[in-house]
Design an enzyme around this catalytic site. Structure first.
Site, PDB file in Angstrom:
ATOM      1  N   LYS A   1      -0.378 -26.621   6.426  1.00 22.49           N
ATOM      2  CA  LYS A   1       0.855 -25.908   6.751  1.00 22.49           C
ATOM      3  C   LYS A   1       0.947 -25.633   8.248  1.00 22.49           C
ATOM      4  O   LYS A   1       1.968 -25.893   8.886  1.00 22.49           O
ATOM      5  CB  LYS A   1       0.916 -24.596   5.978  1.00 22.49           C
ATOM      6  CG  LYS A   1       1.185 -24.824   4.515  1.00 22.49           C
ATOM      7  CD  LYS A   1       1.379 -23.525   3.810  1.00 22.49           C
ATOM      8  CE  LYS A   1       2.294 -23.661   2.641  1.00 22.49           C
ATOM      9  NZ  LYS A   1       3.611 -24.169   2.910  1.00 22.49           N
TER      10      LYS A   1
ATOM     11  N   ARG B   1     -15.288   1.092   7.174  1.00 23.95           N
ATOM     12  CA  ARG B   1     -13.901   1.493   6.970  1.00 23.95           C
ATOM     13  C   ARG B   1     -13.841   2.713   6.064  1.00 23.95           C
ATOM     14  O   ARG B   1     -14.824   3.075   5.431  1.00 23.95           O
ATOM     15  CB  ARG B   1     -13.103   0.331   6.365  1.00 23.95           C
ATOM     16  CG  ARG B   1     -13.582  -0.073   5.002  1.00 23.95           C
ATOM     17  CD  ARG B   1     -13.001  -1.406   4.544  1.00 23.95           C
ATOM     18  NE  ARG B   1     -11.656  -1.259   4.018  1.00 23.95           N
ATOM     19  CZ  ARG B   1     -11.147  -2.015   3.040  1.00 23.95           C
ATOM     20  NH1 ARG B   1     -11.876  -2.974   2.491  1.00 23.95           N
ATOM     21  NH2 ARG B   1      -9.916  -1.843   2.626  1.00 23.95           N
TER      22      ARG B   1
ATOM     23  N   SER C   1       8.482  -4.050 -12.893  1.00 23.40           N
ATOM     24  CA  SER C   1       9.565  -4.454 -12.000  1.00 23.40           C
ATOM     25  C   SER C   1       9.313  -5.851 -11.437  1.00 23.40           C
ATOM     26  O   SER C   1      10.212  -6.703 -11.418  1.00 23.40           O
ATOM     27  CB  SER C   1       9.693  -3.428 -10.875  1.00 23.40           C
ATOM     28  OG  SER C   1      10.357  -3.979  -9.777  1.00 23.40           O
ATOM     29  N   SER C   2       8.079  -6.099 -11.013  1.00 21.34           N
ATOM     30  CA  SER C   2       7.765  -7.411 -10.421  1.00 21.34           C
ATOM     31  C   SER C   2       7.902  -8.518 -11.448  1.00 21.34           C
ATOM     32  O   SER C   2       8.388  -9.609 -11.136  1.00 21.34           O
ATOM     33  CB  SER C   2       6.331  -7.435  -9.898  1.00 21.34           C
ATOM     34  OG  SER C   2       6.214  -6.655  -8.773  1.00 21.34           O
TER      35      SER C   2
ATOM     36  N   THR D   1      -3.975 -24.588   3.829  1.00 22.50           N
ATOM     37  CA  THR D   1      -3.413 -23.682   4.830  1.00 22.50           C
ATOM     38  C   THR D   1      -3.329 -24.384   6.172  1.00 22.50           C
ATOM     39  O   THR D   1      -2.331 -24.264   6.901  1.00 22.50           O
ATOM     40  CB  THR D   1      -4.265 -22.406   4.940  1.00 22.50           C
ATOM     41  OG1 THR D   1      -4.536 -21.927   3.627  1.00 22.50           O
ATOM     42  CG2 THR D   1      -3.539 -21.340   5.719  1.00 22.50           C
TER      43      THR D   1
ATOM     44  N   GLU E   1      -2.683 -11.933  -5.556  1.00 27.11           N
ATOM     45  CA  GLU E   1      -1.763 -10.969  -4.944  1.00 27.11           C
ATOM     46  C   GLU E   1      -1.646 -11.186  -3.436  1.00 27.11           C
ATOM     47  O   GLU E   1      -0.553 -11.097  -2.876  1.00 27.11           O
ATOM     48  CB  GLU E   1      -2.248  -9.543  -5.243  1.00 27.11           C
ATOM     49  CG  GLU E   1      -1.572  -8.438  -4.442  1.00 27.11           C
ATOM     50  CD  GLU E   1      -0.124  -8.207  -4.817  1.00 27.11           C
ATOM     51  OE1 GLU E   1       0.297  -8.691  -5.887  1.00 27.11           O
ATOM     52  OE2 GLU E   1       0.581  -7.552  -4.036  1.00 27.11           O
TER      53      GLU E   1
ATOM     54  N   SER F   1       9.016 -21.583   7.463  1.00 24.66           N
ATOM     55  CA  SER F   1       9.357 -23.005   7.328  1.00 24.66           C
ATOM     56  C   SER F   1      10.854 -23.248   7.447  1.00 24.66           C
ATOM     57  O   SER F   1      11.283 -24.386   7.610  1.00 24.66           O
ATOM     58  CB  SER F   1       8.887 -23.542   5.981  1.00 24.66           C
ATOM     59  OG  SER F   1       7.516 -23.364   5.846  1.00 24.66           O
TER      60      SER F   1
ATOM     61  N   HIS G   1      -1.587   4.654   1.899  1.00 23.23           N
ATOM     62  CA  HIS G   1      -1.074   3.715   2.904  1.00 23.23           C
ATOM     63  C   HIS G   1      -1.163   2.281   2.371  1.00 23.23           C
ATOM     64  O   HIS G   1      -0.184   1.527   2.433  1.00 23.23           O
ATOM     65  CB  HIS G   1      -1.864   3.841   4.212  1.00 23.23           C
ATOM     66  CG  HIS G   1      -1.683   2.693   5.165  1.00 23.23           C
ATOM     67  ND1 HIS G   1      -0.541   2.516   5.916  1.00 23.23           N
ATOM     68  CD2 HIS G   1      -2.478   1.641   5.466  1.00 23.23           C
ATOM     69  CE1 HIS G   1      -0.657   1.408   6.638  1.00 23.23           C
ATOM     70  NE2 HIS G   1      -1.826   0.845   6.377  1.00 23.23           N
TER      71      HIS G   1
ATOM     72  N   ASP H   1      24.937 -16.268  -8.973  1.00 26.94           N
ATOM     73  CA  ASP H   1      24.165 -15.027  -8.931  1.00 26.94           C
ATOM     74  C   ASP H   1      22.803 -15.327  -9.529  1.00 26.94           C
ATOM     75  O   ASP H   1      22.492 -16.475  -9.835  1.00 26.94           O
ATOM     76  CB  ASP H   1      24.874 -13.910  -9.732  1.00 26.94           C
ATOM     77  CG  ASP H   1      24.462 -12.522  -9.242  1.00 26.94           C
ATOM     78  OD1 ASP H   1      23.250 -12.297  -9.072  1.00 26.94           O
ATOM     79  OD2 ASP H   1      25.345 -11.673  -9.018  1.00 26.94           O
TER      80      ASP H   1
ATOM     81  N   TRP I   1      -7.215   1.682  -1.999  1.00 28.40           N
ATOM     82  CA  TRP I   1      -6.099   1.116  -2.770  1.00 28.40           C
ATOM     83  C   TRP I   1      -6.584   0.259  -3.930  1.00 28.40           C
ATOM     84  O   TRP I   1      -5.837  -0.026  -4.850  1.00 28.40           O
ATOM     85  CB  TRP I   1      -5.170   0.300  -1.865  1.00 28.40           C
ATOM     86  CG  TRP I   1      -5.633  -1.099  -1.593  1.00 28.40           C
ATOM     87  CD1 TRP I   1      -6.541  -1.485  -0.663  1.00 28.40           C
ATOM     88  CD2 TRP I   1      -5.209  -2.291  -2.250  1.00 28.40           C
ATOM     89  NE1 TRP I   1      -6.719  -2.837  -0.718  1.00 28.40           N
ATOM     90  CE2 TRP I   1      -5.914  -3.363  -1.673  1.00 28.40           C
ATOM     91  CE3 TRP I   1      -4.294  -2.568  -3.277  1.00 28.40           C
ATOM     92  CZ2 TRP I   1      -5.740  -4.691  -2.092  1.00 28.40           C
ATOM     93  CZ3 TRP I   1      -4.144  -3.885  -3.681  1.00 28.40           C
ATOM     94  CH2 TRP I   1      -4.854  -4.924  -3.093  1.00 28.40           C
TER      95      TRP I   1
ATOM     96  N   HIS J   1      -6.685 -11.385  -5.710  1.00 28.25           N
ATOM     97  CA  HIS J   1      -6.601 -12.493  -4.777  1.00 28.25           C
ATOM     98  C   HIS J   1      -5.286 -13.252  -4.853  1.00 28.25           C
ATOM     99  O   HIS J   1      -4.649 -13.466  -3.825  1.00 28.25           O
ATOM    100  CB  HIS J   1      -7.817 -13.405  -4.754  1.00 28.25           C
ATOM    101  CG  HIS J   1      -7.837 -14.096  -3.435  1.00 28.25           C
ATOM    102  ND1 HIS J   1      -8.259 -13.463  -2.294  1.00 28.25           N
ATOM    103  CD2 HIS J   1      -7.320 -15.267  -3.052  1.00 28.25           C
ATOM    104  CE1 HIS J   1      -8.031 -14.253  -1.268  1.00 28.25           C
ATOM    105  NE2 HIS J   1      -7.468 -15.362  -1.696  1.00 28.25           N
TER     106      HIS J   1
ATOM    107  N   HIS K   1     -15.010 -13.638  -3.766  1.00 26.92           N
ATOM    108  CA  HIS K   1     -15.338 -13.426  -2.353  1.00 26.92           C
ATOM    109  C   HIS K   1     -15.035 -12.007  -1.900  1.00 26.92           C
ATOM    110  O   HIS K   1     -15.384 -11.629  -0.794  1.00 26.92           O
ATOM    111  CB  HIS K   1     -14.663 -14.477  -1.447  1.00 26.92           C
ATOM    112  CG  HIS K   1     -13.182 -14.374  -1.340  1.00 26.92           C
ATOM    113  ND1 HIS K   1     -12.357 -15.461  -1.321  1.00 26.92           N
ATOM    114  CD2 HIS K   1     -12.357 -13.312  -1.238  1.00 26.92           C
ATOM    115  CE1 HIS K   1     -11.115 -15.072  -1.213  1.00 26.92           C
ATOM    116  NE2 HIS K   1     -11.082 -13.773  -1.158  1.00 26.92           N
ATOM    117  N   HIS K   2     -14.390 -11.211  -2.760  1.00 26.70           N
ATOM    118  CA  HIS K   2     -14.198  -9.796  -2.423  1.00 26.70           C
ATOM    119  C   HIS K   2     -15.408  -8.965  -2.823  1.00 26.70           C
ATOM    120  O   HIS K   2     -15.426  -7.764  -2.612  1.00 26.70           O
ATOM    121  CB  HIS K   2     -12.962  -9.250  -3.132  1.00 26.70           C
ATOM    122  CG  HIS K   2     -11.690  -9.889  -2.669  1.00 26.70           C
ATOM    123  ND1 HIS K   2     -10.974  -9.419  -1.596  1.00 26.70           N
ATOM    124  CD2 HIS K   2     -11.023 -10.974  -3.111  1.00 26.70           C
ATOM    125  CE1 HIS K   2      -9.917 -10.186  -1.411  1.00 26.70           C
ATOM    126  NE2 HIS K   2      -9.919 -11.141  -2.315  1.00 26.70           N
TER     127      HIS K   2
ATOM    128  N   TYR L   1      -1.803 -13.925  -1.897  1.00 25.16           N
ATOM    129  CA  TYR L   1      -0.931 -15.082  -1.669  1.00 25.16           C
ATOM    130  C   TYR L   1       0.502 -14.773  -2.049  1.00 25.16           C
ATOM    131  O   TYR L   1       1.435 -15.329  -1.469  1.00 25.16           O
ATOM    132  CB  TYR L   1      -1.476 -16.310  -2.393  1.00 25.16           C
ATOM    133  CG  TYR L   1      -2.754 -16.744  -1.743  1.00 25.16           C
ATOM    134  CD1 TYR L   1      -2.748 -17.155  -0.411  1.00 25.16           C
ATOM    135  CD2 TYR L   1      -3.958 -16.668  -2.401  1.00 25.16           C
ATOM    136  CE1 TYR L   1      -3.914 -17.486   0.228  1.00 25.16           C
ATOM    137  CE2 TYR L   1      -5.137 -17.001  -1.762  1.00 25.16           C
ATOM    138  CZ  TYR L   1      -5.113 -17.405  -0.442  1.00 25.16           C
ATOM    139  OH  TYR L   1      -6.267 -17.715   0.194  1.00 25.16           O
TER     140      TYR L   1
END
Lengths: 532, 178
Positions: A337, A456, A175-176, A334, A261, A274, A83, A112, A148, A259, A308-309, A263
């Site tokens: 924004k 979890r 791909s990315s 943040t 990722e 925006s 998931h 293009d 994950w 991390h 922090h993870h 963002y």
């Protein structure tokens, strides 16, 4: 439904298509058109979203009552793992790349993307990756069940599904990176004359920064999973303590990717919001330059907060404090924004069509997710909340009501431009309110569960958690099934929606609204517009 | 127009080249994190190796206890002696000491060693992991044997316990008991 789009593409505006798209499957197989590829990305993303959503509903169904009801615990672990991977790499990221493909060339006035053939490859690589990821459920031992984040040593011990997952991650990374190279090159080299960097729509800006993040961190993830692969099959011991390795090192490498990722998954959402808010507040975006600098600051800071993870792995106190303060610092850009969006709406002539509702939902709920993130950023607090449902609630507030709500808002916003038809406004509003209510019923109680100590990724729980879990499951089913309203609305819009005006949103001001007919023709800006 | 398009293609390819260099560089960086990680752990002293080298963290290196080793036999013509007169050790430090016993009789003898300490309260702080006193010992006529005792002094031993006399005495085992 794609054929309906095609039919309309033919007859309109400056299209003068002496070579319109060929019919049938080969059109999609061989296409190098950014609009076709954007469409495919979006449909792919929605398909993966439904698959990941079904996995989530199975998870919630199991957690409706304490005890093991429906699922084998190993299968439950596979569901939580896949998931996560499907939603991150299959749903959210490709959706944003779909937006990028559709919008970036139109918003900078290019014909293009810079490398159309590579663009085609970036998309079609997703299909084998998705098949490997989802297909791993059907091999002996079941799909990856490590979470994950793919932590060793567990991931080194499971069966061949891990190899499929690792290969899928490799392909998705390739791909990315290809997609990002395309996006950066398009933005930096192919802007129309007069379109200076600081005149670009904010969506383009956020994607430029996101693409740089992707180019910087996807290779690190590729390296990390390659190390897992060689640890599994080629006798290395990067993470195997018995051979002198260290599983904790994987956490450092993974989160150095992980991390930025998160963002990558939220900056394009900032860009979409925006663009939507000024259009419905009928005022220009407040603090454009500060928005750009805030986005860049968030991106730069994202490289120094990964610890922090992993406050609980036994880093020295100085390390924990550094990562804690650096993380708290991100709240500043943040906050800039959030306040800019609110200031944009201040004294605006607001109307509340579906894109605006989703954007407002985004601001409200993303802020809640941001605040729970601040709570988790505090090292001493995180040590008690680590791996509880509080964390689950936090990242679903930023990824579902953050990234996903922005995607929904963006789709409603640009659907008229893409298809030439209006979606059904009433049904859009119904989709918004059902999602909003369902989402909050599903995820708000998970804060309470986490604070009370429910871990979890466990298929069973202690009896005192029963009520909130039951409520959460009900909310998850409301949220899940309300997405079918969205699917129906989009298909109905493509097939038979009433014709959209050239500019259905009064104050929308980027090039695709001001310079192009609706629907956008198959080929646009073959001669670059001049921006004053 | 055509020249401009060619020019754009060249610039695009150059851009792709630069970005690919960044991507490959970051792949290298991912692998470079492995030695970097080891160095940083070493530098700030949380290295895995360092922990192993420091060994048993229960050892109280702040003080030393002297253990005098005594051996005797009661009513039994066995020669029984400790190979060291005494050992100095830190509380918690696992130590091996050796005894030698010789059966000088012309027949096999089964005997059992009994431990005693002075001061008597020290007995509870001698933690034996292996000892010949755990079971009966049978020696054939004229046989000689070396026997180890593996023990440590508990870190809970009081500070003023600086010397312990550890003595073993062999008694002949009663007939019919083993």
């Amino acid at each position: 439904m794609s054929h309906a789009t095609t039919a309309h593409d033919h007859g309109h505006g400056e299209a003068h298509d002496h070579h319109g798209p060929p019919a049938g499957f080969t059109r999609w197989m061989y296409t190098t058109n950014h609009k076709d590829i954007g469409t495919m990305y979006l449909w792919f993303s929605f398909t993966m979203f439904l698959m990941g959503g079904m996995m989530a509903l199975l998870i919630r169904a199991e957690l409706f009552k304490p005890g093991l009801q429906l699922l084998d615990p190993q299968f439950f672990n596979s569901l939580t793992t896949v998931h996560g991977l499907v939603m991150v790499f299959g749903a959210i990221m490709p959706a944003f790349v779909g937006f990028a493909n559709w919008l970036i060339p139109m918003q900078v006035g290019a014909a293009d993307m810079a490398f159309p053939r590579m663009n085609n490859w970036s998309f079609w690589l997703l299909i084998p990756a998705a098949l490997l990821l989802v297909g791993s459920f059907f091999v002996p031992g079941g799909a990856a069940a490590s979470g994950w984040t793919l932590y060793p040593p567990l991931i080194i011990q499971q069966g061949m599904s891990i190899d499929m997952t690792i290969l899928a991650v490799h392909i998705l990374g390739a791909s990315s990176i290809m997609g990002s190279i395309n996006i950066v090159t398009t933005i930096l080299n192919m802007r129309a004359p007069g379109m200076t960097l600081m005149k670009m729509p904010l969506f383009v800006w956020t994607w430029l920064i996101t693409a740089y993040l992707l180019i910087a961190v996807m290779p690190v993830l590729a390296g990390a999973v390659t190390m897992l692969l060689t640890d599994r099959h080629f006798g290395t011991s990067f993470f195997n303590a018995a051979g002198g390795g260290d599983p904790t090192m994987f956490l450092h490498i993974f989160w150095f990717f992980g991390h930025p990722e998160v963002y990558i998954m939220i900056l394009p959402a900032f860009g979409i919001v925006s663009q939507i808010i000024p259009a419905f507040a009928r005022k220009p975006l407040f603090g454009y330059a500060s928005m750009v600098y805030a986005t860049a600051s968030i991106a730069i800071l994202s490289f120094v907060v990964w610890g922090h993870h992993m406050f609980t792995v036994g880093m020295p106190a100085a390390g924990n404090l550094f990562f804690m303060y650096a993380t708290i610092l991100i709240a500043v850009p943040t906050g800039v924004k959030i306040f800019n969006w609110i200031s944009t709406m201040w004294r605006g002539s607001m109307t509340f069509e579906t894109p605006m509702l989703f954007s407002l939902g985004f601001i409200f709920l993303f802020t809640i997710g941001g605040f729970s993130g601040l709570v988790l950023a505090l090292a001493p607090v995180d040590i008690t909340l680590h791996n509880t449902y509080y964390v689950v609630a936090h990242f679903h507030y930023v990824l579902v009501s953050g990234a996903l709500f922005a995607i929904f808002g963006g789709i409603y916003f640009w659907l008229p431009k893409w298809t030439g038809h209006m979606y059904n406004e009433g049904m859009g509003k119904l989709h918004f309110w059902a999602s909003m209510v369902g989402f909050n019923i599903a995820f708000f109680p998970q804060h309470f569960l986490g604070l009370a100590g429910m871990p979890r990724r466990i298929p069973d729980y202690a009896l005192q958690f029963t009520e909130w879990n039951a409520i959460s499951t009900v909310g998850a089913f409301i949220f899940g099934f309300s997405q079918l309203i969205f699917l129906y609305n989009v298909i109905a819009c493509i097939r038979s929606g009433k014709a959209a005006e050239q500019k259905p949103w009064e104050a929308a001001d980027s090039l695709e609204w001001t310079h192009l007919p609706t629907p956008a023709p198959y080929h646009t800006f073959e001669t670059a517009p001049v921006i004053k | 127009m055509n020249a401009r398009a060619d020019d754009l293609q060249v610039r695009n390819r150059q851009m792709m080249g630069k970005l690919l260099v960044v991507a490959v560089g970051m792949l290298g960086f991912g692998f470079a994190m492995v030695p970097m990680y080891r160095q940083i752990c070493e530098a700030i002293g949380i290295s895995q190796q360092r922990v192993v080298a420091s060994g048993n963290t229960q050892v109280d290196t702040s003080r030393e206890v002297t253990v005098e080793l005594l051996a005797s036999s009661a009513g039994l013509p066995w020669t029984f002696e400790a190979l060291d007169r005494n050992v100095k050790l830190h509380p918690g430090q696992v130590t091996t000491v050796r005894y030698r016993v010789v059966n000088t009789l012309g027949r096999p003898v089964t005997a059992h060693a009994v431990m005693n300490t002075a001061p008597a309260l020290a007995q509870r702080y001698i933690e034996k992991q292996a000892c010949f006193c755990f079971s009966n010992q049978t020696l054939q006529a004229g046989e000689s044997r070396e026997m180890p005792v593996v023990f440590y002094v508990s870190p809970k031993a009081p500070e003023d316990l600086t010397t312990i006399s550890l003595s073993y005495t062999f008694f002949e085992a009663l007939k019919g008991r083993t």
